[in-house]
Write an enzyme that holds these catalytic residues in place. Structure first.
Site, PDB file in Angstrom:
ATOM      1  N   ASN A 294      -3.717   6.705  -5.070  1.00 38.75           N
ATOM      2  CA  ASN A 294      -3.357   5.351  -5.495  1.00 38.75           C
ATOM      3  C   ASN A 294      -4.451   4.418  -4.982  1.00 38.75           C
ATOM      4  OD1 ASN A 294      -2.250   2.834  -5.883  1.00 38.75           O
ATOM      5  ND2 ASN A 294      -0.527   3.126  -4.463  1.00 38.75           N
TER       6      ASN A 294
ATOM      7  N   LYS B  38      -4.719   1.345  -5.543  1.00 38.81           N
ATOM      8  CA  LYS B  38      -4.223  -0.029  -5.360  1.00 38.81           C
ATOM      9  C   LYS B  38      -5.223  -1.017  -5.983  1.00 38.81           C
ATOM     10  CE  LYS B  38      -1.706   1.667  -1.426  1.00 38.81           C
ATOM     11  NZ  LYS B  38      -1.038   1.395  -0.168  1.00 38.81           N
TER      12      LYS B  38
ATOM     13  N   HIS C 260       6.610   1.310  -6.198  1.00 39.37           N
ATOM     14  CA  HIS C 260       5.886   1.364  -4.920  1.00 39.37           C
ATOM     15  C   HIS C 260       6.405   0.239  -4.024  1.00 39.37           C
ATOM     16  CE1 HIS C 260       2.685   1.085  -1.972  1.00 39.37           C
ATOM     17  NE2 HIS C 260       2.323   2.299  -2.343  1.00 39.37           N
TER      18      HIS C 260
ATOM     19  N   GLU D   9       4.923  -1.815  -2.271  1.00 34.93           N
ATOM     20  CA  GLU D   9       4.168  -3.065  -2.432  1.00 34.93           C
ATOM     21  C   GLU D   9       4.629  -3.836  -3.668  1.00 34.93           C
ATOM     22  OE1 GLU D   9       0.242  -1.334  -2.058  1.00 34.93           O
ATOM     23  OE2 GLU D   9       0.714  -0.841   0.018  1.00 34.93           O
TER      24      GLU D   9
ATOM     25  N   GLU E  70       7.875   7.445   0.612  1.00 41.09           N
ATOM     26  CA  GLU E  70       6.846   6.712   1.351  1.00 41.09           C
ATOM     27  C   GLU E  70       7.509   5.741   2.325  1.00 41.09           C
ATOM     28  OE1 GLU E  70       2.894   6.591  -0.967  1.00 41.09           O
ATOM     29  OE2 GLU E  70       4.109   4.932  -1.649  1.00 41.09           O
TER      30      GLU E  70
ATOM     31  N   GLY F 182      -0.591   2.676   5.078  1.00 42.41           N
ATOM     32  CA  GLY F 182      -1.774   1.934   5.505  1.00 42.41           C
ATOM     33  C   GLY F 182      -1.815   1.634   6.990  1.00 42.41           C
TER      34      GLY F 182
ATOM     35  N   SER G 214      -0.226   7.171   5.007  1.00 44.25           N
ATOM     36  CA  SER G 214      -1.243   7.607   5.974  1.00 44.25           C
ATOM     37  C   SER G 214      -1.551   9.096   5.918  1.00 44.25           C
ATOM     38  CB  SER G 214      -0.846   7.174   7.394  1.00 44.25           C
ATOM     39  OG  SER G 214      -0.795   5.750   7.466  1.00 44.25           O
TER      40      SER G 214
HETATM   41  P1  PGA Z   1      -1.889   5.000   2.503  1.00 42.65           P
HETATM   42  O1  PGA Z   1      -1.052   4.470   1.238  1.00 42.65           O
HETATM   43  O2  PGA Z   1      -2.257   6.445   2.207  1.00 42.65           O
HETATM   44  O3  PGA Z   1      -3.113   4.112   2.531  1.00 42.65           O
HETATM   45  O4  PGA Z   1      -1.022   4.871   3.688  1.00 42.65           O
HETATM   46  C1  PGA Z   1      -0.097   5.294   0.617  1.00 42.65           C
HETATM   47  C2  PGA Z   1       0.525   4.583  -0.558  1.00 42.65           C
HETATM   48  O5  PGA Z   1       0.739   3.368  -0.483  1.00 42.65           O
HETATM   49  O6  PGA Z   1       0.799   5.215  -1.597  1.00 42.65           O
END
Ligand code: PGA
Length: 249
Positions: free
Chosen positions: A11, A13, A97, A99, A167, A173, A212
């Protein structure tokens, strides 16, 4: 349904310009010389889907969107429909997601409508669920995720190709990850809720872990029972790092 092989999806983003497609070339060359043991996909920003699909054509790399509108068309300034993603060359789409849930107020009901729209356009939805740190600390992780599954997965998913991604919001992140035992506990609960919602036919539908995931923890996470792949943010931006995760599958 074809699924039971693991899926590792990246992803990007809101990252990536045309120049970033060199990372796809890196990945493509590596996977052509040594095929992956899993399915591989990258979900760039909408502006790059068509170019990435062209760069990945004929390779094992699938291309996906990061969101879509539930409606098929209309006066929705700035939004993109599932059919538009498909038309640009996407075969998958990430939905719900955290976010989007947190930053755009997306509810389970909306995510469910989007998943239905994605299926209707011929896309494979990856539906995301996960608890916040506060919910984890209050001992509510399993309950929260279970209720997200029950309300975010439309019944039309039964018998169709899709994936769920667990997640934990606090792991995205941050460099923090749950223990392997915690991942297994939630994945088992997700599986049980999926079966309750959609029937035993979804026993092979992959449940990805996200949050992560890096080259150095991917293999142990991907070996956890009921982990059917990974959804990778930051570490999917560089072809070499993403490849390290793919090799762990
Ligand atoms: P990350 O994000 O691997 O940077 O923690 C995962 C995600 O948001 O799908």
């Amino acid at each position: 349904m074809k699924q039971s092989v693991k899926l590792v999806a990246g992803n990007w983003k809101m990252n990536g310009l045309g120049a970033s497609l060199t990372e796809v070339e890196v990945l493509r060359a590596a996977l052509e010389s040594e095929p992956a043991a899993c399915r591989v996909a990258l979900c760039p920003p909408a502006t790059l889907i068509e170019r990435m699909a062209r760069a990945a054509a004929g390779s094992p790399i699938g291309v996906g969107g990061q969101d879509c509108r539930a409606e098929t068309h209309g006066a929705f300034t700035g939004d993109v429909s599932a059919a538009m993603l498909r038309d640009a060359g996407a075969t998958l789409v990430i939905l719900g997601h955290s976010e989007r849930r947190q930053g755009h107020g997306e509810t389970d009901l909306l995510v469910s409508a989007k998943a239905e729209a994605a299926l209707g356009a011929g896309l494979e939805p990856i539906v995301c669920v996960g608890e916040t740190l506060q919910q984890r600390e209050a001992g509510q992780a399993v309950d929260v995720v279970r209720s997200q599954i029950m309300a975010s997965l439309p019944l039309v998913l039964a018998g169709r190709d899709f994936a769920v991604a667990y997640e934990p919001v606090w792991a995205i992140g941050t460099g923090l990850t749950p223990t392997l035992e915690q991942i297994e506990e939630v994945h088992r609960a997700v599986r049980a809720a999926m079966i309750e919602r959609l029937g035993p036919g979804i026993a092979a539908t992959p449940i990805l872990y996200g949050g992560s995931v890096k080259p150095d923890n991917a293999a142990e996470i991907l070996a956890v029972p009921e982990v059917g792949g990974a959804l990778v943010g930051g570490a999917s931006l560089r072809g070499a790092d993403f490849l390290g995760i793919i090799r762990g599958a």
